[in-house]
Write a protein that holds these residues in place. Structure first.
Motif, mmCIF file in Angstrom:
data_model
loop_
_atom_site.group_PDB
_atom_site.id
_atom_site.type_symbol
_atom_site.label_atom_id
_atom_site.label_comp_id
_atom_site.label_asym_id
_atom_site.label_seq_id
_atom_site.Cartn_x
_atom_site.Cartn_y
_atom_site.Cartn_z
ATOM 1 N N VAL A 31 27.059 12.932 13.336
ATOM 2 C CA VAL A 31 26.892 12.723 14.781
ATOM 3 C C VAL A 31 25.743 13.586 15.296
ATOM 4 N N ILE A 32 25.694 14.829 14.829
ATOM 5 C CA ILE A 32 24.608 15.731 15.245
ATOM 6 C C ILE A 32 23.273 15.209 14.717
ATOM 7 N N GLU A 33 23.292 14.743 13.458
ATOM 8 C CA GLU A 33 22.068 14.162 12.892
ATOM 9 C C GLU A 33 21.587 12.983 13.734
ATOM 10 N N ALA A 34 22.528 12.118 14.098
ATOM 11 C CA ALA A 34 22.157 10.933 14.880
ATOM 12 C C ALA A 34 21.570 11.336 16.232
ATOM 13 N N MET A 35 22.126 12.391 16.834
ATOM 14 C CA MET A 35 21.600 12.855 18.120
ATOM 15 C C MET A 35 20.155 13.313 17.987
ATOM 16 N N ASP A 36 19.824 13.869 16.820
ATOM 17 C CA ASP A 36 18.495 14.447 16.628
ATOM 18 C C ASP A 36 17.483 13.451 16.066
ATOM 19 N N THR A 37 17.975 12.293 15.620
ATOM 20 C CA THR A 37 17.080 11.348 14.950
ATOM 21 C C THR A 37 16.276 10.529 15.955
ATOM 22 N N GLN A 38 14.979 10.542 15.786
ATOM 23 C CA GLN A 38 14.126 9.642 16.559
ATOM 24 C C GLN A 38 13.858 8.417 15.704
ATOM 25 N N PRO A 39 13.857 7.228 16.326
ATOM 26 C CA PRO A 39 13.563 6.050 15.509
ATOM 27 C C PRO A 39 12.173 6.168 14.879
ATOM 28 N N GLU A 40 12.092 5.780 13.606
ATOM 29 C CA GLU A 40 10.847 5.950 12.863
ATOM 30 C C GLU A 40 9.777 4.969 13.354
ATOM 31 N N PHE A 41 10.222 3.788 13.746
ATOM 32 C CA PHE A 41 9.294 2.764 14.207
ATOM 33 C C PHE A 41 9.657 2.357 15.628
ATOM 34 N N LYS A 42 8.658 2.183 16.443
ATOM 35 C CA LYS A 42 8.897 1.600 17.760
ATOM 36 C C LYS A 42 8.885 0.091 17.558
ATOM 37 N N LEU A 99 30.051 -6.274 15.078
ATOM 38 C CA LEU A 99 29.462 -4.943 14.907
ATOM 39 C C LEU A 99 29.972 -4.011 16.010
ATOM 40 N N VAL A 100 31.141 -3.464 15.799
ATOM 41 C CA VAL A 100 31.751 -2.644 16.846
ATOM 42 C C VAL A 100 31.712 -1.150 16.513
ATOM 43 N N GLY A 101 31.321 -0.812 15.294
ATOM 44 C CA GLY A 101 31.290 0.603 14.897
ATOM 45 C C GLY A 101 32.637 1.039 14.371
ATOM 46 N N GLY A 102 32.617 1.870 13.312
ATOM 47 C CA GLY A 102 33.873 2.237 12.662
ATOM 48 C C GLY A 102 34.189 3.723 12.672
ATOM 49 N N ARG A 103 33.499 4.481 13.516
ATOM 50 C CA ARG A 103 33.757 5.928 13.520
ATOM 51 C C ARG A 103 34.882 6.269 14.495
ATOM 52 N N PRO A 104 35.831 7.094 14.047
ATOM 53 C CA PRO A 104 36.893 7.507 14.960
ATOM 54 C C PRO A 104 36.291 8.185 16.199
ATOM 55 N N LEU A 105 36.610 7.655 17.371
ATOM 56 C CA LEU A 105 36.020 8.165 18.611
ATOM 57 C C LEU A 105 36.322 9.646 18.829
ATOM 58 N N VAL A 106 37.559 10.014 18.562
ATOM 59 C CA VAL A 106 37.958 11.398 18.828
ATOM 60 C C VAL A 106 37.131 12.367 17.972
ATOM 61 N N ARG A 107 36.856 11.989 16.738
ATOM 62 C CA ARG A 107 36.069 12.870 15.873
ATOM 63 C C ARG A 107 34.622 12.959 16.359
ATOM 64 N N SER A 108 34.001 11.801 16.649
ATOM 65 C CA SER A 108 32.608 11.812 17.109
ATOM 66 C C SER A 108 32.474 12.589 18.412
ATOM 67 N N LEU A 109 33.377 12.309 19.348
ATOM 68 C CA LEU A 109 33.228 12.902 20.681
ATOM 69 C C LEU A 109 33.562 14.388 20.686
ATOM 70 N N SER A 110 34.555 14.804 19.873
ATOM 71 C CA SER A 110 34.844 16.244 19.831
ATOM 72 C C SER A 110 33.706 16.981 19.123
ATOM 73 N N THR A 111 33.051 16.332 18.156
ATOM 74 C CA THR A 111 31.873 16.940 17.539
ATOM 75 C C THR A 111 30.779 17.138 18.589
ATOM 76 N N GLY A 112 30.494 16.073 19.331
ATOM 77 C CA GLY A 112 29.462 16.173 20.376
ATOM 78 C C GLY A 112 29.832 17.209 21.425
ATOM 79 N N ALA A 113 31.122 17.282 21.733
ATOM 80 C CA ALA A 113 31.582 18.216 22.770
ATOM 81 C C ALA A 113 31.393 19.663 22.348
ATOM 82 N N CYS A 114 31.300 19.897 21.044
ATOM 83 C CA CYS A 114 31.115 21.268 20.544
ATOM 84 C C CYS A 114 29.665 21.530 20.142
#
Ligand code: CA
Length: 378
Positions: A31-42, A99-114
């Motif tokens: 989740v932290i990686e995704a927050m920091d990732t800029q798309p490689e191609f516009k 394509l709804v995404g398969g990551r547990p919300l509580v895990r992703s959001l508590s990671t972001g919250a910290c």
């Protein structure tokens, strides 16, 4: 975790809800990686739209409209939002639930919250998620989504769910994962609350006078008479139609397709603040209704590919011995490398672009026609 727990209890979440939801949850570093990732191609707008509004999505959307006719009619009646727009949002947001995404919300959001950045945003979304569970709308196990917390058929954020999701199948629960009627009704409610005006179009394609260099942009709203004065014309030569002020969108500049957009375009835009995104939904809704592609071509000699064409591109590259991984139609680093390697071997410009040009070249090669001499296609 102790801090989150204290805040949750402060906001009326019970210890039982919190402890059950957060039990054994550990940070998700991706989740932290995704927050920091800029798309490689516009992504150019024509590539973006070629994928989001392709024949497959149009055909599946029409099938969904037939399948959910009664629900969509009820949503139109209650919220006044055109069924084609509701289904277009569904198609663009989650490919009709595929394509709804398969990551547990509580895990992703508590990671972001910290995390250090956007902690408050994620904390609010985490608290909203716990509230969804506590209210009995949805179960913890069903709350999976994108790394940022969007979930369900309509990809609502948990706080958006709290504000705008509706129980449209009447079972007493709001559930945008397990109930398609709830998801469609919630989308209609979202657009209605975003100011959707019943019976009015989002906008339409127009023709610009040659060399147009006047006003454009979503915030420059003008009366239709003003646009007419600047030489903006309907495609059929009739007077410009519509109610209220309109803005002129030129997503690829004055040499590409041009659109006059009304306030309903802004309602779609509010769903996910990006003009290309709103245009994809708007155009898909027109295509679902039976309209054709844009009349004006994109200002490129290498237009984008549909998902079917992308799969074909990958299959043809693999046939020629280039490694594309699984031919799934998704263009990742591996496919781009394969395109570049093929382009090098064929004497094409090595831009790695998954467009019509490289696909046509591969087709010619398979037919045994002479491959263009190096440099001739640059
Ligand atoms: Ca329900």
């Amino acid at each position: 975790m102790a801090g989150l727990r204290a805040e949750a209890l402060n906001r009326g979440i019970t210890t039982q809800t919190f402890d059950a939801a957060l039990k054994g949850v550990e940070a998700d570093p991706t989740v932290i990686e995704a927050m920091d990732t800029q798309p490689e191609f516009k992504t150019p707008i024509w590539d973006y739209l070629a994928v989001l509004v392709d024949d497959q999505r149009i055909a599946e959307g029409r099938a969904k409209i037939a399948e959910w006719e009664a629900v969509l009619a009820a949503a139109e009646a209650k919220y006044g939002v055109d069924r084609n727009v509701i289904v277009a949002v569904w198609g663009v947001e989650s490919d009709y639930g595929k394509l709804v995404g398969g990551r547990p919300l509580v895990r992703s959001l508590s990671t972001g919250a910290c995390s250090n950045r956007r902690a408050k945003f994620f904390r609010d979304e985490l608290m909203a998620t716990l509230r969804i569970i506590q209210d009995g709308d949805m179960q913890l196990e069903a709350l999976k989504g994108s790394w940022a917390g969007a979930f369900g058929h309509t990809q609502f954020m948990p706080t958006t769910f709290q504000r705008l999701a509706v129980d449209f199948d009447g079972d007493g629960k709001r559930d945008i994962v397990g109930s398609i009627p709830d998801a469609l009704g919630s989308t209609a409610n979202y657009l209605a609350k975003a100011g959707w005006k019943t019976g009015q179009p989002w906008g339409y394609e127009v023709r610009l006078p040659a060399g147009y260099s006047g006003l454009s942009g979503r915030s420059n709203r003008q009366a239709l008479a003003q646009w007419a004065k600047h030489g903006v014309q309907a495609l059929d030569g009739q007077p410009l139609s519509g109610t209220g002020t309109a803005a002129l969108l030129l997503p690829a500049g004055p040499n590409g397709p041009a659109f006059l957009v009304f306030s309903n375009f802004n309602s779609i835009y509010s769903y996910n603040a990006a003009e290309s995104y709103a245009l994809a939904i708007a155009h898909l809704s027109d295509r679902l209704r039976g309209a054709g592609p844009f009349k004006t071509g994109w200002p490129t000699d290498d237009p984008g590919l549909s998902r079917a064409q992308r799969r074909e591109l990958q299959a043809r590259l693999a046939q020629q011995g280039f490694d594309v991984g699984a031919p799934d139609g998704a263009i990742g680093p591996r496919t781009r490398s394969a395109i570049k390697a093929y382009q090098a071997s064929a004497g094409l410009a090595e831009d790695g672009h998954p467009g019509v040009r490289v696909l046509e070249s591969l087709k010619k090669k398979a037919e045994g026609s002479p491959v263009p001499a190096p440099g001739s296609v640059r």
